[in-house]
Write a protein that holds these residues in place. Structure first.
Motif, short mmCIF file in Angstrom:
data_model
loop_
_atom_site.label_atom_id
_atom_site.label_comp_id
_atom_site.label_asym_id
_atom_site.label_seq_id
_atom_site.Cartn_x
_atom_site.Cartn_y
_atom_site.Cartn_z
N UNK A 212 5.90 13.17 -0.40
CA UNK A 212 6.60 11.91 -0.68
C UNK A 212 5.60 10.75 -0.70
N UNK A 213 5.97 9.69 -1.42
CA UNK A 213 5.16 8.47 -1.43
C UNK A 213 5.71 7.52 -0.39
N UNK A 214 4.85 7.13 0.53
CA UNK A 214 5.28 6.22 1.59
C UNK A 214 4.74 4.83 1.27
N UNK A 215 5.66 3.90 1.09
CA UNK A 215 5.27 2.51 0.85
C UNK A 215 5.09 1.88 2.23
N UNK A 216 3.86 1.53 2.56
CA UNK A 216 3.60 0.99 3.91
C UNK A 216 4.10 -0.45 4.01
N UNK A 217 4.52 -0.83 5.21
CA UNK A 217 4.90 -2.24 5.40
C UNK A 217 4.44 -2.73 6.75
N UNK B 180 -1.20 14.30 6.33
CA UNK B 180 -0.40 13.21 6.85
C UNK B 180 1.06 13.59 6.68
N UNK B 181 1.84 13.47 7.76
CA UNK B 181 3.26 13.78 7.68
C UNK B 181 4.07 12.51 7.85
N UNK B 182 5.19 12.47 7.13
CA UNK B 182 6.10 11.33 7.22
C UNK B 182 7.30 11.76 8.04
N UNK B 183 7.45 11.19 9.22
CA UNK B 183 8.54 11.55 10.12
C UNK B 183 9.63 10.48 10.03
N UNK B 184 10.80 10.83 9.49
CA UNK B 184 11.86 9.81 9.37
C UNK B 184 12.21 9.21 10.73
N UNK B 185 12.35 7.90 10.75
CA UNK B 185 12.79 7.20 11.95
C UNK B 185 14.27 6.91 11.72
N UNK C 172 8.47 2.04 12.56
CA UNK C 172 8.10 2.73 11.33
C UNK C 172 6.81 2.18 10.74
N UNK C 173 6.13 3.02 9.95
CA UNK C 173 4.94 2.57 9.24
C UNK C 173 5.24 2.25 7.78
N UNK C 174 6.36 2.77 7.28
CA UNK C 174 6.68 2.52 5.89
C UNK C 174 8.03 3.10 5.53
N UNK C 175 8.33 3.11 4.23
CA UNK C 175 9.62 3.59 3.74
C UNK C 175 9.38 4.63 2.66
N UNK D 153 0.84 -1.18 0.00
CA UNK D 153 0.00 0.00 0.00
C UNK D 153 0.89 1.25 0.00
N UNK D 154 0.49 2.26 -0.75
CA UNK D 154 1.27 3.50 -0.84
C UNK D 154 0.39 4.67 -0.43
N UNK D 155 0.90 5.55 0.42
CA UNK D 155 0.16 6.76 0.75
C UNK D 155 1.06 7.98 0.54
N UNK D 156 0.43 9.11 0.29
CA UNK D 156 1.18 10.36 0.13
C UNK D 156 1.26 11.06 1.48
N UNK D 157 2.39 11.68 1.74
CA UNK D 157 2.55 12.42 2.99
C UNK D 157 3.59 13.51 2.77
#
Lengths: 410, 410
Positions: free
Chosen positions: A405-410, A368-373, A386-389, A337-341
């Motif tokens: 960015x596109x976040x690929x969920x895992x 939705x924000x993507x916070x680097x881990x 993490x929720x994704x990459x 699954x891919x989400x934008x953030x």
């Protein structure tokens, strides 16, 4: 230590491997009740019209539409009720001029009728007579023969992963079993003098084996069968024996080795010994995951994945997952699954290398924000947290705060 | 035919059901190799620091950082190599002032050392001596004790669905098995005089059973165990017997009935006979799926789902899926993937009702478009041809061409 010269980009590395993979998909027939998420291995066409007979979509009366033309509240039409269409059988009564047959949703349209009058648009005058206050058009409230699928029409193509509704569609047309790609057995070997199984308390200098469990679950999630062969020490003969066994038992073999140069060299030597064509790629312009080995031996793909948990997961996604899809003949949508953030911090990278950075998703207002881990790729819990990459492309020097960015969920 | 008065919105209908569901999650312990996608039923905290000892993240030399301060190409520092840290054991040699111990990635830092010098930043003068041309800071190239997870820290919360990396994380900390929610057995009964199984050729007026297969696969995809009890005719006694059996064998029971008023009434009567509190909701402001029945009998949820394949799938997603999640204690992300797309045609709806419309996704240039797949809800192939669904909210009269919509993929 002569390694990692002329490293390829991840897509180029995969293409080299792909060109050596067997093209034939091995298949088996399974009942549809066991075919969820399996990859269809045949092109299916409808053996018959669906539905095979005209069916009512409403509770009401099967009629000749022409008998209702001009009917209104002020000038109703009157029809004689001459019978009832029971469910699951051919109605015995024919609908003649001025006649109607009681019918329920799903019932077979009797001969003579060409439309269904909704019960709400009728009045029962007596048991034998109804008053009609609205006209119906021919075909109204009726499923035509073949309206769902016409005989001979393509139903589902080879390479399609079967979803719940597809299984329903197969059932409807009488496909009680179908040909699908066989699940692949993926043999997994973890090597390292420092590794102990999870149920053992590690001594000084020892750690528990992580990658066997992560890799087995990734294989399972891809729809295939993991075959965990256990832990092997960093010894050429023992690793070579385990690798031969993996290649014998599995359709695909994965060796997850330590990250020191010597264990990487050992893994490469062992893989090279397995057979032709051998090691195809050793080193990829990727972080984490640079020391990946892609090989084919005796017609089977062999992967030497870096031991760091993060590298291991990234390289599985980039190389093993598409290989499994390819060997199964799978076409179409990616399983992830891919989400934008919006990116919450700058991320640095080096041009000429694909970088993968784990992120946590955080809703802030409507966005939705993507916070680097951040964390070393040796740390399994950077993945757990993490929720994704996100990917930093080969030609980019980094990503900026606020960027989409596109976040690929895992 | 006295039904569907005061129908509730789908969220209100679900809330009524939810308030009658048992709150206790039934659990079992499973080995982590069998725990993928299972819902964790305990809050886990780290029983020990991970890593339990300081480890090198590079191939190189374990040193005292202070011994390298000021080292440069012009003024190198010289250190004596006094031993080697082997993998998987405690290094025997202590690092004293002016000393270094050879170490590989993943090796345990010897006593006395507080940093690792990368092999690339050293020169071997002879077997006993290295030249150092760059300083290292204390802690550099070293994983600290507890850097991944500190002892006592929360690892994973109850209600979390276990992903591949989570299983790796559990392995790392020695959780060889974990408590998870038991899979729910979901008994499925398809009723209808017109139904035959897929391997049978339907006679006139007969059709093959679709919903048993679609529902079983939806249950399987939600991580639970379908129990298909077969086809039952539209007869009160036989349907009631099948429903009692479903309630006995299953943790959850689904009756998929025909869509005529009489079969809907029959299903409602049968469900009402199963026990207290009985039918909670009969009819929802929803299209397709209006005649849905939500019930609880003897502590178990019972669903009367409409027989049309599209209605059946929509109502499973809206009511059965959240019930299964709730009974498993699942928290967090929805299992269905959502993508944004532009709507390709106007879609009409009626305010006061949630509408679900199947769409096909079509890339046009850089944008994804959602093309409605129109078709009666009796048609299984509208679902097969679709990639997902869009929702028209209760308070909307429709959606406009070009509007951005969320497509829930299926």
């Amino acid at each position: 230590m002569v390694e990692l010269f002329n490293v390829l980009s991840p897509p180029d590395a995969y293409r080299v491997l792909e060109s050596h993979l067997p093209v034939e998909v091995r298949t088996e027939r399974v009942p549809i009740a066991r075919a969820l998420d399996r990859v269809l291995a045949e092109d299916l066409t409808a053996p018959a019209d669906l539905p095979a007979f005209a069916r009512s979509t409403m509770d009401g009366f099967a009629v000749r539409a022409a008998d209702t033309y001009g009917a209104s509240e002020g000038l109703p039409a009157y029809l004689s009720v001459v019978g009832e269409a029971l469910m699951g059988v051919r109605p015995e009564t024919r609908v003649g001029v001025g006649q109607a047959v009681r019918i329920a949703t799903g019932g077979m349209l009797p001969e003579g009728a060409d439309a269904v009058l909704m019960v709400e648009h009728t009045q029962e005058v007596d048991r034998q007579t109804i008053e009609v206050v609205r006209p119906v058009a021919p075909g109204e409230n009726v499923l035509r023969v073949g309206e769902d699928v016409a005989r001979g029409a393509s139903v589902l193509p080879r390479g399609h992963a079967l979803r719940p509704q597809d299984l329903g569609g197969l059932a409807a047309l009488g496909f009680a079993e179908v040909a699908v790609a066989r699940r692949l057995r993926v043999a997994i070997v973890s090597s390292g003098d420092e590794l102990v199984p999870p149920d053992q308390v590690p001594g000084p200098g020892q750690i528990r084996d992580i990658n066997t469990y992560t890799l087995a679950a990734l294989v399972e999630r891809a729809g295939h069968e993991p075959l965990a062969l256990g832990i092997v020490p960093d010894d050429y003969d023992r690793l070579a024996a385990a690798a031969r066994r993996a290649l014998e038992l599995g359709d695909v073999a994965i060796l997850s080795a330590g990250s020191s140069v010597s264990t990487r060299d050992l893994t490469a030597q062992v893989i090279a010994s397995l057979g032709q064509p051998g090691v195809l790629v050793h080193g990829v312009s990727l972080r984490p995951g640079k020391p990946t080995i892609l090989a084919v031996a005796r017609g089977k793909p062999v992967f030497g994945l870096p031991g760091n948990p993060v590298s291991c997961m990234v390289t599985f996604d980039l190389f093993v997952a598409p290989t499994l899809a390819r060997l199964s003949g799978l076409r179409g949508r990616s399983p992830r699954q891919v989400v934008s953030a919006r990116l919450a911090h700058n991320v640095a990278s080096a041009p000429g290398r694909e970088d993968y950075v784990q992120v946590r998703l955080e809703p802030r207002g409507a966005e939705l924000w993507a916070v680097p881990v951040f964390g070393k790729s040796n740390l399994i819990y950077t993945l757990v947290r993490a929720d994704g990459m996100i990917k930093v492309d080969l030609d980019k020097g980094g990503l900026s705060e606020g960027e989409l960015v596109s976040v690929v969920l895992f």
